[in-house]
Scaffold this active site. Structure first.
Site, PDB file in Angstrom:
ATOM      1  N   HIS A 211       0.825  -1.210   0.000  1.00 48.27           N
ATOM      2  CA  HIS A 211       0.000   0.000   0.000  1.00 48.27           C
ATOM      3  C   HIS A 211       0.863   1.266   0.000  1.00 48.27           C
ATOM      4  O   HIS A 211       0.647   2.184  -0.809  1.00 48.27           O
ATOM      5  CB  HIS A 211      -0.918  -0.009   1.217  1.00 48.27           C
ATOM      6  CG  HIS A 211      -1.658   1.268   1.434  1.00 48.27           C
ATOM      7  ND1 HIS A 211      -2.593   1.762   0.549  1.00 48.27           N
ATOM      8  CD2 HIS A 211      -1.588   2.178   2.447  1.00 48.27           C
ATOM      9  CE1 HIS A 211      -3.073   2.903   0.989  1.00 48.27           C
ATOM     10  NE2 HIS A 211      -2.481   3.183   2.146  1.00 48.27           N
ATOM     11  N   ARG A 216       3.149   6.277  -1.943  1.00 44.70           N
ATOM     12  CA  ARG A 216       4.225   7.249  -1.768  1.00 44.70           C
ATOM     13  C   ARG A 216       5.210   7.316  -2.938  1.00 44.70           C
ATOM     14  O   ARG A 216       6.207   8.038  -2.853  1.00 44.70           O
ATOM     15  CB  ARG A 216       4.970   6.955  -0.465  1.00 44.70           C
ATOM     16  CG  ARG A 216       4.102   7.156   0.769  1.00 44.70           C
ATOM     17  CD  ARG A 216       3.512   8.554   0.826  1.00 44.70           C
ATOM     18  NE  ARG A 216       2.743   8.782   2.055  1.00 44.70           N
ATOM     19  CZ  ARG A 216       2.236   9.950   2.421  1.00 44.70           C
ATOM     20  NH1 ARG A 216       2.416  10.998   1.639  1.00 44.70           N
ATOM     21  NH2 ARG A 216       1.548  10.063   3.541  1.00 44.70           N
TER      22      ARG A 216
END
Length: 261
Positions: A211, A216
């Site tokens: 995730h 990011r």
């Protein structure tokens, strides 16, 4: 002021106690799975996930569960099916621990927002006194001469102020007690820039890592955290290749073939 580059080091990962697994499988059946997997080159992290996933259906080998007449014997294909079916809870069994070194508090403030499945231990500037200001500049900033000249002057002033305060508060004089040092160091950190290079120990399970790598490294993410999680993603492709096999990387963005469960 010292220019630094963010560094990612993997310092811990899963290690299976095969004797314990074999003892369990000898009792419930499925030892052939263990014998096969132990002789394969797959990492322990992936073997742990496969074992955990097979626990759900007692599918280590045919016949253990009357409802299961056929089982996958290719571990990479099995884990690919886990990813594809979004059986995300299985991924939570494997944890990896990193040192993120010379990263800014800009990065760590964003990183710790990802709490589920993660653990953090960060260098505390309440206790750690600064005698320099390590700092990372992105390449585009280093190419701007006026920006760098002005920025370095600011950082040098802040660094000099840290040194002056340490002397002013008599922190290094003999007999100065720790309580006074902690009190003054806590005050002094208020003059440290948010871009100061620091360190944090970061532990995350594979579900969380998938995730966060996706989130990011996205084009809109802050550039330092994109750099760091690109490094983490590349480490994880080596450490758990079957779990990260569905990713493609486009302009630094890690795009999964299957979204996180």
């Amino acid at each position: 002021m010292r220019h630094v580059e963010p560094v990612v080091s993997l310092i811990a990962k899963p290690q299976i106690d095969w004797e314990a697994i074999d003892a369990y499988l000898d009792e419930v059946g499925g030892r052939s799975w263990s014998d096969r997997v132990q002789n394969a080159p797959s990492p322990d992290a992936e073997d742990l996930l496969e074992f955990s996933g097979r626990m759900c259906y007692r599918s280590w080998e045919p016949g253990l569960n009357p409802n299961v007449s056929r089982v996958r014997t290719d571990s990479a294909a099995y884990l690919g099916n886990v990813i594809g079916s979004q059986h995300g809870s299985v991924l939570e069994h494997a944890n990896f621990t990193f040192i993120l070194h010379n990263v800014s508090r800009v990065l760590t403030h964003e990183l710790i927002r990802h709490r589920a499945g993660c653990a953090y231990s960060q260098e505390s500037l309440r206790y750690v006194r600064l005698d320099e200001v390590p700092f990372w500049f992105p390449e585009w900033a280093r190419e701007d001469e006026e920006l760098m000249e002005r920025s370095l002057k600011v950082l040098e002033t802040l660094e000099e102020h840290q040194k002056w305060m340490a002397e002013h508060f008599k922190l290094d004089e003999e007999g100065t007690n720790f309580a006074h040092k902690k009190h003054m160091t806590s005050f002094m950190r208020r003059f440290a820039p948010e871009g100061l290079g620091t360190g944090i120990v970061y532990t995350a399970n594979l579900r969380s890592l998938r995730h966060v790598v996706e989130m990011r490294t996205a084009p809109g993410a802050e550039e330092e955290i994109r750099l760091v999680f690109d490094k983490i993603g590349r480490i994880m492709q080596q450490e758990a290749p079957a779990i990260f096999a569905d990713y493609t990387v486009e302009d630094g963005a890690w795009l999964p073939g299957t979204r996180k469960a």
